[in-house]
Design an enzyme around this catalytic site. Structure first.
Site, short mmCIF file in Angstrom:
data_model
loop_
_atom_site.label_atom_id
_atom_site.label_comp_id
_atom_site.label_asym_id
_atom_site.label_seq_id
_atom_site.Cartn_x
_atom_site.Cartn_y
_atom_site.Cartn_z
N ASP A 308 28.39 0.64 29.86
CA ASP A 308 27.40 0.69 30.95
C ASP A 308 26.50 1.89 30.78
OD1 ASP A 308 26.05 0.25 33.28
OD2 ASP A 308 27.67 0.91 34.59
N GLU A 342 18.86 3.49 36.30
CA GLU A 342 19.34 2.29 36.99
C GLU A 342 20.40 2.69 38.02
OE1 GLU A 342 21.97 -1.18 37.77
OE2 GLU A 342 22.51 0.74 36.91
N ASP A 370 23.30 -5.81 31.16
CA ASP A 370 23.94 -4.69 31.87
C ASP A 370 25.29 -5.14 32.44
OD1 ASP A 370 24.46 -2.29 33.09
OD2 ASP A 370 23.12 -2.62 34.78
#
Ligand SMILES: [Zn+2]
Length: 472
Positions: A308, A342, A370
């Site tokens: 991630d 993000e 993602d």
């Protein structure tokens, strides 16, 4: 005589073998109906997958990216990640490699982060494995020490009313194990992390501890963003490991007034400049029409964010590398974008959509990866009406073991493009192991498998190339 018999036997068996060969080579009825021109991209699928699996280029890119360390938004690590990915794309000879400025919030964890059960008549003083939630304020220097109150929902919290005042609220609803899709299980419990602090503060709580969002029972706390409601006082918030949560819950049943001390030195600082990173293969016929592939460059700070979302960034760059190395010349531009921030609110995605450079560009499709660097198992074809047009390409994914094409796709960073009519597509990896590592100290390079990661990049390369050739 004996010799002549042997010769005859050899002759007969040779004839049988030749006949068997001829029969096996005959087209089967199904194959006879399918002409190679019906599946024009199968050859390219074979070339790109052979190239990718031979090189394992995505893992090499990920190795470089994670070598800079964690890339928390606004941190020196994030700045190093920006420069590194710009350099990687430059070295690969991509077109139009550049960075685009973004202003991001900056939060730092600080040096102190601890919690302990104190003065228990059963266990005495015992530390708990915790980490501050992203965006949390710190505690006073001596910490917050208070009795706990355990709840599993906001409804339960509100029912306690005044019973919450001057306590530390312990949100302990586990992710729903019964769900097959772990993203759904995550969604079933994430409200406690995102809104728990403000909901508890409205009732006079002093701080919150939230059960980590993972299906594993272990001692690694998982962080993630919280959102303070402007209408509520800000109180400190931390995640406790699932093993710690189980222990605490069992203790509270026996000793309801047990106290916990929480010390956090995290704080929010002034916004700082940062950047998105962009590189592309310019379209040979319609360069202003863009197929965007991307991920987010920032990570949490407890590990290097290999899944991630280092994996998404590595796969976007590797997809372009595969297309370029195979000598393919896409008709439309295929662009890799590594978005900043993000995790702290998606500012990179918003800045990208609004940037002056977007004038005159038309983003046909955007595929954001993602969901971790695991084996891809499904391809998302956007809204149902877009999916209807794209599902004819399902055959290209079958050789990769992806048998499911379905509507869906998108991501925080590409969502702002939807207003321009961009189709938000996706590639979904197997989700069973993602939340074992997500936002925790376990999200390290070694948790990524090079071949699984590469198959994600290969799928992305094929999807992007077909979209660049065929449009939607
Ligand atoms: Zn992410």
């Amino acid at each position: 005589m004996a010799q002549r018999d042997t010769k005859r036997e050899i002759l007969i068996s040779s004839v049988i073998i030749i006949l068997a060969f001829m029969i096996l080579s005959l087209p089967t009825p199904a194959a006879a109906q399918e002409k190679p021109q019906d599946k024009p991209y199968l050859d390219i699928v074979g070339r790109l997958s052979a190239l990718g699996l031979q090189d394992e280029g995505a893992y090499e890119i990920l190795r470089k990216l994670t070598s800079v360390g964690p890339r928390l938004t606004g941190s020196p690590g994030a700045a190093a990640g920006v420069e590194l990915m710009r350099q990687v794309m430059q070295d690969l000879g991509f077109d139009n490699v550049h960075i685009e400025p973004v202003t991001v919030n900056r939060w730092v964890r600080g040096g102190t982060e601890k919690a302990r059960i104190i003065g228990s008549t059963i266990v005495g003083n015992i530390p708990l494995m915790i980490c501050a939630l992203g965006g949390s304020i710190g505690t006073p220097e001596l910490g917050v020490t208070a009795p706990m109150v355990e709840v599993r929902s906001f409804q339960e919290l509100r029912a306690l009313g005044e019973g919450v005042r001057n306590r530390i609220v312990f949100f302990n609803r586990p992710m729903d194990r019964k769900l097959i899709q772990t993203f759904g299980a995550y969604g079933s419990a994430a409200d406690q992390r995102v809104r728990g602090a403000s909901e508890a503060a409205k009732l006079g709580a002093l701080a919150v501890l939230v059960r980590s969002l993972t299906l594993r029972i272990d001692d690694f706390p998982h962080t993630g963003l919280l959102e303070y409601d402007p209408a509520a006082p800000k109180i400190p918030a931390a995640a406790v490991s699932t093993a710690g949560a189980e222990f605490l819950s069992a203790l509270l049943r026996k000793e309801p007034d047990v106290r916990v001390q929480l010390e956090l030195s995290c704080k929010n600082l002034a916004p700082v400049p940062s950047a998105n990173v962009v590189g592309e293969i310019r379209g040979s016929e319609r360069p202003d029409e863009i197929i965007l592939v991307g991920g987010h460059l920032d990570s949490w700070d407890l590990a290097v964010g290999a899944h991630d979302d280092g994996a998404g960034c590595a796969n976007a760059v590797e997809a372009l590398r595969l297309i370029k190395t195979a000598g393919l010349k896409p008709r439309r531009t295929i662009r890799a974008v590594m978005f900043m921030d993000e995790e702290f609110g998606g500012t990179g995605g918003r800045f990208y959509a609004m940037d002056e450079r977007r004038k005159g560009e038309k983003h046909l499709a955007a595929i954001e990866l993602d969901s971790g660097g695991f084996l891809p198992i499904a391809v998302g074809g956007g809204k149902p009406e877009v999916f209807e047009k794209l599902k004819k390409w399902e055959y290209v994914f079958k050789p990769l073991g992806i048998t499911m094409m379905r509507p869906g796709g998108g991501g925080v960073d590409v969502a702002p493009l939807a207003a321009q009519g961009t189709a938000l597509l996706g590639i979904s990896p197997d989700s069973q192991r993602y939340f074992d590592v997500h936002h925790s100290g376990l999200d390290i390079l070694e948790s990524v498998h090079p071949r699984e990661l590469e198959l994600g990049a290969i799928s992305l390369a094929i999807y992007a190339y077909i979209l660049a050739q065929e449009g939607i």
